[in-house]
Design a protein around this motif. Structure first.
Motif, PDB file in Angstrom:
ATOM      1  N   GLN A 111      -3.920 -14.337  -1.768  1.00 29.05           N
ATOM      2  CA  GLN A 111      -4.925 -15.211  -2.389  1.00 29.05           C
ATOM      3  C   GLN A 111      -6.106 -14.379  -2.902  1.00 29.05           C
ATOM      4  O   GLN A 111      -6.640 -14.637  -3.985  1.00 29.05           O
TER       5      GLN A 111
ATOM      6  N   ASP B  52       0.845  -1.192   0.000  1.00 22.54           N
ATOM      7  CA  ASP B  52       0.000   0.000   0.000  1.00 22.54           C
ATOM      8  C   ASP B  52       0.886   1.250   0.000  1.00 22.54           C
ATOM      9  O   ASP B  52       1.978   1.235   0.567  1.00 22.54           O
TER      10      ASP B  52
ATOM     11  N   VAL C  72      14.189  -4.861  10.717  1.00 21.73           N
ATOM     12  CA  VAL C  72      14.627  -3.565  10.189  1.00 21.73           C
ATOM     13  C   VAL C  72      15.068  -2.642  11.325  1.00 21.73           C
ATOM     14  O   VAL C  72      16.065  -1.926  11.221  1.00 21.73           O
ATOM     15  N   ALA C  73      14.325  -2.687  12.417  1.00 21.12           N
ATOM     16  CA  ALA C  73      14.691  -1.841  13.561  1.00 21.12           C
ATOM     17  C   ALA C  73      15.975  -2.350  14.223  1.00 21.12           C
ATOM     18  O   ALA C  73      16.862  -1.571  14.570  1.00 21.12           O
TER      19      ALA C  73
ATOM     20  N   ASP D 124       9.404 -10.538  12.974  1.00 21.39           N
ATOM     21  CA  ASP D 124       8.823 -10.000  11.745  1.00 21.39           C
ATOM     22  C   ASP D 124       9.821  -9.040  11.088  1.00 21.39           C
ATOM     23  O   ASP D 124      10.778  -8.592  11.723  1.00 21.39           O
ATOM     24  N   TRP D 125       9.595  -8.753   9.828  1.00 21.00           N
ATOM     25  CA  TRP D 125      10.563  -7.964   9.058  1.00 21.00           C
ATOM     26  C   TRP D 125      10.788  -6.585   9.673  1.00 21.00           C
ATOM     27  O   TRP D 125      11.904  -6.070   9.714  1.00 21.00           O
ATOM     28  N   GLN D 126       9.705  -5.981  10.159  1.00 22.25           N
ATOM     29  CA  GLN D 126       9.841  -4.624  10.706  1.00 22.25           C
ATOM     30  C   GLN D 126      10.698  -4.623  11.963  1.00 22.25           C
ATOM     31  O   GLN D 126      11.435  -3.662  12.214  1.00 22.25           O
ATOM     32  N   THR D 127      10.610  -5.685  12.739  1.00 24.44           N
ATOM     33  CA  THR D 127      11.475  -5.779  13.922  1.00 24.44           C
ATOM     34  C   THR D 127      12.923  -5.956  13.484  1.00 24.44           C
ATOM     35  O   THR D 127      13.842  -5.363  14.052  1.00 24.44           O
TER      36      THR D 127
ATOM     37  N   ASP E 232       7.692 -12.978   8.141  1.00 24.50           N
ATOM     38  CA  ASP E 232       6.406 -12.567   7.579  1.00 24.50           C
ATOM     39  C   ASP E 232       6.433 -12.209   6.101  1.00 24.50           C
ATOM     40  O   ASP E 232       5.378 -12.063   5.486  1.00 24.50           O
TER      41      ASP E 232
ATOM     42  N   ILE F 234      -4.934  -4.506  -1.842  1.00 29.25           N
ATOM     43  CA  ILE F 234      -5.392  -5.832  -1.430  1.00 29.25           C
ATOM     44  C   ILE F 234      -4.184  -6.532  -0.810  1.00 29.25           C
ATOM     45  O   ILE F 234      -3.254  -6.921  -1.503  1.00 29.25           O
ATOM     46  N   SER F 235      -4.205  -6.672   0.495  1.00 25.59           N
ATOM     47  CA  SER F 235      -3.015  -7.193   1.178  1.00 25.59           C
ATOM     48  C   SER F 235      -2.958  -8.715   1.156  1.00 25.59           C
ATOM     49  O   SER F 235      -1.884  -9.294   1.287  1.00 25.59           O
ATOM     50  N   ASP F 236      -4.087  -9.357   0.981  1.00 23.31           N
ATOM     51  CA  ASP F 236      -4.125 -10.821   1.013  1.00 23.31           C
ATOM     52  C   ASP F 236      -3.787 -11.364  -0.384  1.00 23.31           C
ATOM     53  O   ASP F 236      -4.505 -11.107  -1.358  1.00 23.31           O
TER      54      ASP F 236
ATOM     55  N   ARG G 126      18.417  -4.201  12.964  1.00 19.63           N
ATOM     56  CA  ARG G 126      19.658  -4.142  12.175  1.00 19.63           C
ATOM     57  C   ARG G 126      20.308  -2.761  12.246  1.00 19.63           C
ATOM     58  O   ARG G 126      21.474  -2.598  11.906  1.00 19.63           O
TER      59      ARG G 126
ATOM     60  N   THR H 100      18.518 -10.558   3.000  1.00 24.35           N
ATOM     61  CA  THR H 100      17.475  -9.729   2.402  1.00 24.35           C
ATOM     62  C   THR H 100      17.523  -9.877   0.884  1.00 24.35           C
ATOM     63  O   THR H 100      18.286 -10.679   0.351  1.00 24.35           O
ATOM     64  N   SER H 101      16.699  -9.114   0.221  1.00 20.94           N
ATOM     65  CA  SER H 101      16.653  -9.177  -1.239  1.00 20.94           C
ATOM     66  C   SER H 101      16.706  -7.761  -1.803  1.00 20.94           C
ATOM     67  O   SER H 101      16.082  -6.849  -1.265  1.00 20.94           O
TER      68      SER H 101
END
Lengths: 315, 526
Positions: B240, B37, B407-408, B402-405, B374, B236-238, B410, B426-427
Motif C-alpha cells: 500500500q 529488496d 522452501v526449507a 510462511d513461504w520461507q518455511t 505470506d 518499500i516492502s509495504d 520442501r 508455486t508460481s
C-alpha cells in the motif's frame, strides 16, 4: 550499599541475562523449521546446490559446534557476517542505528510532552469532560493497532493534505529539515500508544497525590494552581510515571518493527523483519542481543533515576 | 484558546518544513520499487529473480531473445555454425568495454560461460555436449561440440535465472559456489556499491561508455540505451505504501503492484498501468513422488481431472484482465505451446477423478499439502487445491506456514509424518518454463531433479532428445511428447497463467515488452 556497588552488581547481573538470551535465541532459530540455504539458493536451485550453500554457511555442523563458534566470536566482538548481505553484522547494525534512535527519541519526546500535561490536566479536572476525553483517548490509543494509526495519518497528512512525505527516511547529515519532516508521521504514529499509556498513569498518580495533606497545605498557603500541580503534585507522582516511560522505551522496540516497515525507514526494526523473513541467523542473533542489552540498560537507568526523583530511595 | 493556537502553530511548523524541504530529485533519476529488496549480488550464485534483475542492470549477454522469442546476437557481432553443426564461432562487437574501461575479450566470455554452466541446469546440460571452448583471438572464440545440439543458442540466450551474464575473467574465475565480490559488468548501468544499503536502496548510474547495438530495443535484444542518469531501487516492502508513494510522485515505477490495489492506480490520471504480454507467470502444483500417496503415478494422474484452472486463478488474482487459463505446459503463445493430450483435463471432473483413484487403489492416505500464507499471489492456491482434491476423493491435510518455511521443508526427503511433505503450489516466471530443459519440474532425473524428485527414464530420454535436436519443428514435436508424458507421469500440473502488470508515473516512457523487467530504454519526460 553504595550506589557504585549497586551499579556494579547490576552490571554484573546482565552477564547471565545476556547468556540466557544468547542460548535461547540460538536454540529457537535452529529449532524452527527453516533453512537459510534453501532461501538463498532461490527457486530454481537443486537439492545439491542447497546442500552446497548449507555447507558453506556451516549449517551442516553439529548445533553445539555452531553455538561455540558463534559465542566465541561474539565474546571477541565479532558478530559474524550476514548470510545474505556479504556485510558484517556489526556494519549492518551500525547503518541502522541512526534511523531507529531518531524515531525512538522523537516518539518519546512527543509522548512525554503531550501525555504528561494531558494526564495532569485530567487529574486536575477529575470527572469533567476533559478528563473523560483524555481517558477516552487513552482507551482508543491502546486499542487501535500501530499500523492502522499509521495508515490513517498517512492518508490525512501525506495523501490528502499533502503536507508530509508518504514514506522514507533522510539522514540528519543530509539536512535537518528533511530529517524532521520524515520523522513526524512515524513518530506521531508510534507515540499514540505511549501517550495513552503515560497520560493514564500520570492521571492516576497525580490524582492520588492531589489528595495528600501537603497539597492542601500548598493551596492553603495561596500558591497558584500551576505551581501546585507541576511543582508539588507532579514531582511527587514522578516515580511511577518514570517507570512507565522506561517501560515504554523498552516497548518501543516492538513498535519500531511495525512503524519502520509501514514508513519504509531503514532502521533496526526493518532489519529485524528482513532478517527473520530471510532466516539470516547471524543478524537476528545480534539484533536480539542488542535489543536485550538495551532493555536491561533502560531498566537500570530507570532504577537509578528513582534516587534522583525520590531521595528517600537508597540502594 | 491556547490549545487552538498551539495546534495552528504546529500545523504551520509542519507546513513550513514541507516547504523548506529540498527540491524534488533531478528528473534523470528513476526511482523504482522492485518486487523485493536486493540482498545478494551474484546472479550466477543464486537463482533469485531480484538478483537476475540486478544482473540485467549491470551485465550483458552474448545472445538474447527479442519480444517474439527469437534469438539474436547481443554482445556478439555475429555467430556462425559449421556445416556439421558441431562448431559455433562467436565474434564480439567492437568497442565493448567493462565498467573499469578495459575491453571485453574472448577469455572473459569463456570464463563466464564456464562459471554459469556449473550452476545453471540448462548450462549443465549444454556442457554435456561441449567438447571445448577456445579463444581464437581477443574478439573471437569457438564452442566445439561432441554432437549437435540446440542448447547452445538456447542456453546463451536464456532470459531468466540463471542468465549467462558476461563478467571479466578475473571475476568469472571465482569458484561458482562462492559469491563474487567484484561487480564490474559491461551493461548499460554501473552498480554503485558504496550507495548500496540493503533494506533502503540500491543505486545504479549510467555507463557512459556503453556501446549499444544499432537496432531498436526489442525484448532483451537491440540497443540497450540508458536514458536516465541514475536508477534507484527503493526498498518499500509495504504494498500500500508503494502505491501511495507512486501516486504522490515520491517514486516513478513499481515492478509488481499488488493486483488488489490496481483499481486505485487505474483511477489515477498520473499513473499508467502497463501489462507486458510477455510478463507471464504460471502456477503449478508439485507432488512429491517419493511418498504415499503420490508415489503412485496413477493417483497423481487423477489430479488432472480434479483440478480446473479458473478456480485457482480467480481465487488468487481475481481479475479476468490478468489471468489466462492455459493448458499448454510450455506457456501459451510461445513456440512450444501445445494443448496436445489435454482434452478433458483440468475441467474438475470429480467423478472421473474418483474413478481413477479407485482404479489406482488409493487407500485414503492423507495428502500433506503445504500452504504458504505470506505471499499474496500464492496464498489462496492451496485452499483451492484442497477443496478440489477433497471433491475428487482425496483426504487432504493442509498445513499453513510462511513461504520461507515451505522452501526449507520442501527440500526434505523425509516422509510427511517426519517433517516431509506430499505437495505444494508455486508460481514460475514464464521465461523459466518455456522448454523441456529449463523447466525445472519436468526434470525427472531422480536425485538430480528438483524437490519432489520425480524419476522417469522415459521423460529423461525425451529431454535428451530435445537437447540433441536443432530443428525447431522437430523440437516442437518432442516437446509435445514431453507434454504427453508429463500428463501420464505427472511430475507437475499447470494450474493457470497470470500476468504481472507494472505501474509507473505518466511521465515514464519507453518501458519494454520483455519476459523480465529491464530498465534500459526507459526515460522520464517533462
Amino acid at each position: 550499599m553504595s550506589m557504585y556497588g549497586y551499579l556494579f552488581r547490576r552490571l554484573l547481573g546482565t552477564i547471565p541475562v545476556m547468556l540466557v538470551v544468547a542460548v535461547f535465541i540460538f536454540l529457537m532459530l535452529r529449532l524452527t523449521p527453516s533453512d537459510p540455504a534453501a532461501i538463498i539458493a532461490g527457486d530454481n536451485a537443486t537439492t545439491e546446490q542447497v546442500a552446497q550453500i548449507r555447507s558453506q554457511l556451516g549449517l551442516n555442523r553439529p548445533m553445539i559446534e555452531q553455538f561455540f563458534i558463534w559465542s566465541g566470536n561474539v565474546l571477541t566482538g565479532d558478530f559474524g557476517e550476514s548470510f545474505f548481505f556479504k556485510k558484517t553484522v556489526a556494519s549492518l547494525i551500525g547503518e541502522r542505528i541512526e534511523p531507529t534512535l531518531s524515531l525512538a527519541l522523537f516518539t518519546i519526546l512527543i509522548a512525554v510532552l503531550v501525555a504528561v500535561p494531558l494526564g495532569v490536566l485530567a487529574a486536575h479536572r477529575h470527572g469533567s469532560w476533559i478528563d473523560r476525553i483524555v481517558m477516552g483517548f487513552s482507551v482508543l490509543g491502546f486499542s487501535v493497532p500501530v499500523f492502522v494509526v499509521g495508515y490513517l495519518l498517512i492518508y490525512l497528512f501525506a495523501v490528502w493534505l499533502n503536507w508530509l512525505p508518504v514514506q522514507g527516511y533522510q539522514r540528519i547529515s543530509e539536512g535537518v529539515g528533511g530529517w524532521v519532516q520524515r520523522l513526524i508521521l512515524p513518530s506521531l504514529t508510534l507515540s499514540v500508544i505511549y501517550i495513552a499509556l503515560i497520560a493514564r498513569m500520570t492521571r492516576t498518580s497525580v490524582l492520588e497525590v492531589l489528595s495528600e495533606d501537603y497539597i492542601r497545605t500548598a493551596r492553603a498557603k495561596g500558591q497558584n494552581e500551576r505551581t501546585v500541580l507541576f511543582r508539588h503534585a507532579l514531582r511527587n507522582a514522578a516515580v511511577p510515571i518514570v517507570t512507565v516511560i522506561g517501560l515504554g522505551i523498552a516497548l518501543l522496540i516492538g513498535g519500531v518493527v511495525v512503524t519502520e516497515s509501514v514508513f519504509t525507514i531503514p532502521g533496526l526494526g526493518r532489519l529485524t523483519v528482513d532478517a527473520v523473513l530471510a532466516r539470516d541467523y547471524p543478524t537476528i542473533q545480534a539484533v536480539i542481543l542488542l535489543f536485550s542489552f538495551v532493555y536491561v540498560m533502560i531498566n537500570l537507568a530507570v532504577d537509578m533515576l528513582y534516587t534522583l526523583l525520590d531521595p528517600r530511595i537508597r540502594y | 484558546m491556547k490549545m487552538l493556537r498551539n495546534a495552528i502553530l504546529a500545523a504551520a511548523f509542519t507546513a513550513g518544513l514541507a516547504v523548506a524541504a529540498p527540491p524534488a530529485m533531478a528528473q534523470t533519476t528513476l526511482r523504482v520499487v522492485m518486487h523485493s529488496d536486493l540482498k545478494i549480488l551474484d546472479p550466477i550464485w543464486t537463482t533469485a529473480y531480484i538478483v537476475r534483475n540486478h544482473g540485467y542492470m549491470i551485465y550483458d549477454t552474448l545472445l538474447a531473445q527479442d519480444e517474439k522469442g527469437a534469438i539474436k546476437p547481443q554482445m556478439v557481432e555475429k555467430y556462425e555454425t559449421s556445416a556439421d553443426k558441431k562448431t559455433y564461432t562467436f565474434t564480439l562487437r567492437e568497442g565493448l568495454l567493462w565498467h573499469d574501461g578495459k575491453p571485453v575479450s574472448s577469455e572473459d566470455c569463456i570464463a563466464s560461460i564456464k562459471r554459469w554452466a556449473v550452476k545453471d541446469s540448462l548450462g549443465q546440460k549444454m556442457m554435456t555436449y561441449v567438447a571445448s571452448i577456445d579463444a581464437v583471438d581477443a574478439k573471437t572464440f569457438t564452442i566445439k561440440l561432441k554432437e549437435p545440439t540446440g542448447l547452445v543458442e538456447l542456453g546463451l540466450s536464456k532470459p531468466s535465472s540463471n542468465v549467462p551474464f558476461m563478467m571479466p575473467k578475473r571475476v568469472a574465475d571465482t569458484d561458482p559456489n562462492k559469491q563474487i565480490e567484484d561487480f564490474t559488468g559491461s551493461g548499460p548501468f554501473v552498480f554503485v556499491k558504496d550507495e548500496w544499503k540493503p533494506g533502503d536502496k540500491t543505486v545504479y548510474v549510467k555507463f557512459d561508455k556503453y556501446k549499444p547495438r544499432s537496432e531498436p530495443a526489442s525484448g532483451l535484444t537491440g540497443g540497450k540505451i540508458a536514458k536516465v542518469d541514475r536508477v534507484e531501487w527503493r526498498a518499500i516492502s509495504d504494498a500500500q505504501q508503494a502505491i501511495n508513494a507512486l501516486q504522490k510522485g515520491e517514486i516513478d515505477f513499481i515492478e509488481a503492484p499488488s493486483h488488489d490495489l490496481l483499481p486505485t492506480l487505474k483511477n489515477d490520471p498520473n499513473v499508467t498501468v502497463f501489462v507486458s504480454p510477455l510478463a507471464k507467470n504460471q502456477y503449478v502444483f508439485r507432488p512429491n513422488t517419493l511418498h504415499k500417496p503420490f508415489d503412485n503415478p496413477k493417483i497423481r494422474h487423477a489430479l488432472w481431472y480434479a483440478f480446473n484452472q479458473e478456480d485457482f486463478l480467480m481465487a488468487t488474482i481475481g481479475d479476468e484482465n490478468y489471468i489466462k487459463p492455459c493448458k499448454a505446459l510450455f506457456i501459451c503463445d510461445t513456440p512450444l505451446a501445445s494443448t496436445k493430450g489435454m482434452d478433458g483435463l483440468l475441467t474438475s471432473n470429480a467423478k472421473k477423478a474418483q474413478e481413477l483413484l479407485k482404479e489406482a487403489g488409493y487407500d485414503g492416505t492423507p495428502v500433506l499439502l503445504m500452504h504458504s500464507t505470506d505471499l499474496k499471489v500464492l496464498t489462496n492456491l492451496a485452499p483451492v487445491a484442497k477443496s478440489l482434491m477433497e471433491k475428487a476423493g482425496f483426504k487432504v491435510d493442509m498445513q499453513s506456514m510462511d513461504w520461507q518455511t515451505l522452501v526449507a521443508r520442501r527440500a526434505k526427503k523425509d516422509p510427511p509424518s517426519a517433517g516431509g511433505w506430499n505437495a505444494f503450489l508455486t508460481s514460475w516466471v514464464a521465461a523459466d518454463v518455456m522448454n523441456p530443459i529449463s523447466t525445472a519440474y519436468v526434470n525427472a532425473g531422480c536425485d538430480k531433479a528438483s524437490f519432489g524428485w520425480p524419476c522417469d527414464e522415459k521423460l529423461e530420454k525425451l529431454r535428451s532428445d530435445f537437447a540433441s535436436e536443432t530443428d525447431p519443428a522437430k523440437q516442437k514435436a518432442i516437446a509435445e511428447e514431453v507434454q504427453l508424458r508429463v500428463i501420464e507421469y505427472t511430475p507437475e500440473i499447470p494450474v493457470g497463467e497470470w500476468v504481472a502488470p507494472v505501474a509507473m508515473r505518466k511521465n515514464v516512457k519507453g518501458y519494454l515488452t520483455s519476459p523480465v523487467p529491464v530498465l534500459w530504454n526507459v526515460e522520464i519526460t517533462k
